[in-house]
Motif scaffolding. Structure first.
Motif, PDB file in Angstrom:
ATOM      1  N   TYR A 115       0.852  -1.186   0.000  1.00 60.45           N
ATOM      2  CA  TYR A 115       0.000   0.000   0.000  1.00 60.45           C
ATOM      3  C   TYR A 115       0.886   1.233   0.000  1.00 60.45           C
ATOM      4  CZ  TYR A 115      -3.780  -3.025   1.912  1.00 60.45           C
ATOM      5  OH  TYR A 115      -4.715  -4.005   2.128  1.00 60.45           O
ATOM      6  N   HIS A 184     -14.132  -7.158   5.926  1.00 56.51           N
ATOM      7  CA  HIS A 184     -13.019  -6.337   6.396  1.00 56.51           C
ATOM      8  C   HIS A 184     -12.457  -5.546   5.218  1.00 56.51           C
ATOM      9  CE1 HIS A 184     -11.355 -10.158   5.002  1.00 56.51           C
ATOM     10  NE2 HIS A 184     -10.299  -9.439   4.608  1.00 56.51           N
ATOM     11  N   ARG A 203       3.267   0.509   3.165  1.00 58.30           N
ATOM     12  CA  ARG A 203       2.931  -0.640   4.028  1.00 58.30           C
ATOM     13  C   ARG A 203       2.908  -1.942   3.232  1.00 58.30           C
ATOM     14  NH1 ARG A 203      -2.592  -2.926   5.231  1.00 58.30           N
ATOM     15  NH2 ARG A 203      -2.427  -3.963   7.243  1.00 58.30           N
TER      16      ARG A 203
END
Ligand code: SIN
Ligand code: MN
Length: 211
Positions: A115, A184, A203
């Motif tokens: 990310y 999620h 990330r």
């Protein structure tokens, strides 16, 4: 007895804060970098409906096809390359994390996502593994490295309320049993929150599963 430092967010869902030491994080980050820029590199999947994902992805062990939502041996939705194997050390790490939450996982695949500052992932269920694995509630083990993510953990229906959880570098998250099919996603990344020792902008997240 569940290991100290493990928080149960819902039945079957565990947040293991700071589970990986800094040297461990550094080693896993090095593996992630080598893998995602390796001979079979990470790529930005285009999913069903034509939208681009907001992560750079690399599957290990089995390839998740973003247009069919099925696993396969070669990347037929992208470049036909064979999926790289899941490294033994990572497999062992995931197995031990599951055990720390008193769950059993013998992973045969991992999805590695990178990310950037604008990385995110919409609310979804992980439900493309085998019917047997899902029915048995075999957990997903997630490891977060680098910048903090605002992770959303919902219920079994898309419209159920979501609980925001900050996943920081070195945290693990395990969801299995009755939590295996909970929705999620990642609403955003908090830039410049990675431990400086990692030298990582952005990330990495690894999710290990057992097909
Ligand atoms: C995923 O659901 O596949 C990724 C979750 C995360 O990045 O924390
Ligand atoms: Mn997922």
């Amino acid at each position: 007895m569940i290991t100290y430092g493990v928080m149960e967010l819902a039945p079957g869902a565990f947040h293991l804060k700071q589970h990986l030491s800094l040297p461990q994080q550094r080693a896993v980050v090095e593996s992630c970098r080598a893998l995602i820029d390796g001979a079979v590199p990470g790529y930005v999947p285009v999913v069903r409906g034509g939208g681009k994902m907001h992560v750079r992805m690399l599957c290990l062990g089995r390839h998740w096809n973003g247009t069919t939502y099925r696993y396969e041996e070669a990347r037929s939705d992208y470049d036909q390359l064979p999926v790289p194997p899941l490294p033994t050390g990572l497999r062992e790490l995931a197995r031990n994390i599951a055990a720390a939450a008193e769950m059993k996982l013998d992973p045969d695949l991992c999805i590695l996502n990178y990310y950037g500052a604008d990385g995110r992932m919409g609310l979804h269920q992980d439900k493309d593994e085998s019917a047997e694995s899902l029915a048995a509630g075999v957990p997903v083990v997630s490891i977060s490295l680098g910048d903090t993510a605002r992770f959303l953990f919902g219920g079994l229906r898309r419209r159920d309320p979501v609980q925001p959880v900050l996943l920081e570098s070195g945290d693990a998250f395990v969801f299995g049993g009755p939590a295996r099919l909970r929705y999620h996603g990642v609403s955003r990344i908090v830039p410049a929150t990675a431990p400086p020792e990692l030298g990582l902008d952005g990330r990495f997240n690894l999710t290990f599963r057992q097909y």
